[in-house]
Design a protein around this motif. Structure first.
Motif, PDB file in Angstrom:
ATOM      1  N   ARG A  23      -7.130   0.516   8.143  1.00  0.00           N
ATOM      2  CA  ARG A  23      -7.399   1.509   7.089  1.00  0.00           C
ATOM      3  C   ARG A  23      -6.780   1.071   5.763  1.00  0.00           C
ATOM      4  NH1 ARG A  23      -4.023   6.452   8.169  1.00  0.00           N
ATOM      5  NH2 ARG A  23      -2.505   5.122   7.099  1.00  0.00           N
ATOM      6  N   GLU A  24      -5.518   0.640   5.789  1.00  0.00           N
ATOM      7  CA  GLU A  24      -4.847   0.256   4.548  1.00  0.00           C
ATOM      8  C   GLU A  24      -5.347  -1.086   4.038  1.00  0.00           C
ATOM      9  OE1 GLU A  24      -2.962   2.336   2.779  1.00  0.00           O
ATOM     10  OE2 GLU A  24      -3.592   3.722   4.363  1.00  0.00           O
ATOM     11  N   ALA A  25      -5.730  -1.987   4.926  1.00  0.00           N
ATOM     12  CA  ALA A  25      -6.311  -3.258   4.492  1.00  0.00           C
ATOM     13  C   ALA A  25      -7.633  -3.033   3.770  1.00  0.00           C
ATOM     14  CB  ALA A  25      -6.505  -4.179   5.685  1.00  0.00           C
ATOM     15  N   THR A  60       0.813  -1.217   0.000  1.00  0.00           N
ATOM     16  CA  THR A  60       0.000   0.000   0.000  1.00  0.00           C
ATOM     17  C   THR A  60       0.848   1.269   0.000  1.00  0.00           C
ATOM     18  OG1 THR A  60      -0.135  -0.072   2.430  1.00  0.00           O
ATOM     19  CG2 THR A  60      -1.915  -1.128   1.188  1.00  0.00           C
ATOM     20  N   SER A  61       2.174   1.110  -0.100  1.00  0.00           N
ATOM     21  CA  SER A  61       3.099   2.262  -0.085  1.00  0.00           C
ATOM     22  C   SER A  61       2.824   3.169   1.098  1.00  0.00           C
ATOM     23  CB  SER A  61       2.982   3.052  -1.398  1.00  0.00           C
ATOM     24  OG  SER A  61       3.295   2.247  -2.510  1.00  0.00           O
ATOM     25  N   SER A  62       2.723   2.569   2.278  1.00  0.00           N
ATOM     26  CA  SER A  62       2.386   3.321   3.479  1.00  0.00           C
ATOM     27  C   SER A  62       3.294   2.912   4.635  1.00  0.00           C
ATOM     28  CB  SER A  62       0.916   3.090   3.867  1.00  0.00           C
ATOM     29  OG  SER A  62       0.698   1.713   4.131  1.00  0.00           O
ATOM     30  N   ALA A 101      -5.176  -9.138   7.330  1.00  0.00           N
ATOM     31  CA  ALA A 101      -3.998  -8.391   7.773  1.00  0.00           C
ATOM     32  C   ALA A 101      -3.577  -8.922   9.135  1.00  0.00           C
ATOM     33  CB  ALA A 101      -4.297  -6.904   7.836  1.00  0.00           C
ATOM     34  N   LYS A 102      -2.332  -9.391   9.222  1.00  0.00           N
ATOM     35  CA  LYS A 102      -1.836 -10.039  10.444  1.00  0.00           C
ATOM     36  C   LYS A 102      -1.071  -9.024  11.292  1.00  0.00           C
ATOM     37  CE  LYS A 102       0.298 -12.925   7.813  1.00  0.00           C
ATOM     38  NZ  LYS A 102       1.093 -14.042   7.248  1.00  0.00           N
ATOM     39  N   GLY A 103      -1.461  -8.919  12.553  1.00  0.00           N
ATOM     40  CA  GLY A 103      -0.913  -7.872  13.401  1.00  0.00           C
ATOM     41  C   GLY A 103       0.231  -8.290  14.302  1.00  0.00           C
TER      42      GLY A 103
END
Length: 266
Positions: free
Chosen positions: A158-160, A146-148, A173-175
């Motif tokens: 948010r990006e997921a 996501t280039s973030s 998305a794995k945290g």
């Protein structure tokens, strides 16, 4: 006799048995599936790292897929380490016509050990995501896709959401890479629906292959007909049990406890 779900793992080989296709085979078998493989990379590897590696030719990788599909058949696919950006485009084209669940673990490591993170590779990964059913990035991979820059659960979600919408692919998305005692995994669907799982961190250095096991467990659940949320719940429980049962092999980042996890797994 009920036939097992036929799960194809497309990934690299780990001679130490902790990650890659070896972890995939153990996971799929433990969950009652029939494991098949398409080898992308051969590594000389142990708990301390990768000493040597060699990429398998694109033609051989595709031939392995064709071979098992034409005879045994495929109920679900897991994609892991590809080792070279050259394989990404041909693989995406080859899988585009298959009407089976595909789980893509976007491992951004080349056979040299360097990151596969140039613009061509990231574009290729986005092409694979458009073919995949679920993509399972960790924090670093999600940030690159996501280039973030990500440093919180809020930013990860948010990006997921954005990645799922743009790629029309479900995102898990794995945290685990966030610095917190409580790990949050977030599942986002293109329509905006979100599910979250929270659990305490299991403190261990024996976590080699967790991403491989999670993605292959998820593919197995989908191949067995589970809904995505149920398949994710099963996969997370499987990996946590294998982490708790890790046998502490080797001098470094040891493997999960695939052979010793039964008392922790139903």
């Amino acid at each position: 006799m009920t036939k097992p779900a036929r799960i194809l793992a497309i990934a690299g080989s780990d001679s130490g048995g902790g990650a890659g296709l070896q972890a995939d085979i153990k996971t799929i078998t433990n969950l009652g599936g029939h494991a098949m493989t398409a080898v992308t990379v051969i590594t000389a590897q142990n708990t301390l790292g990768v000493q040597e590696s060699e990429t398998v030719s694109i033609n051989i990788v595709l031939a392995q897929i064709d071979s098992v599909e034409s005879d045994i058949g495929i109920d679900a696919i897991k994609i892991g380490m590809l080792g070279s950006s050259d394989l990404i485009g041909p693989l995406a084209q080859r899988l585009a016509h298959l009407e089976v669940p595909i789980v893509f673990d976007p491992v951004m490591v080349a056979t040299s050990g360097s990151m596969l993170a140039d613009e061509a590779t990231i574009a290729g990964f986005h092409a694979l995501m458009r073919v995949a059913t679920i993509t399972t990035p960790n924090l670093t991979e999600l940030a690159r896709l996501t280039s973030s820059q990500l440093s919180s659960t809020y930013e990860m979600e948010r990006e997921a959401r954005r990645l799922s919408r743009d790629s029309n692919c479900m995102i898990l998305a794995k945290g685990g890479h966030l610095e917190s005692d409580l790990i949050t995994d977030i599942f986002v669907q293109p329509d905006g629906k979100v599910d979250r799982w929270k659990a305490g961190r299991i403190e261990t250095q024996n976590n080699h292959g967790t991403g491989c096991a999670l993605s292959s467990a998820l593919a197995t659940g989908l191949g067995q007909g589970l809904a995505p949320v149920d398949a994710i719940s099963q996969a997370r429980g499987f990996v946590r049990a294998a982490l708790i049962a890790a046998p502490e092999l080797g001098q470094g980042n040891g493997p999960l406890g695939f052979a010793t996890m039964r008392e922790y797994w139903p």
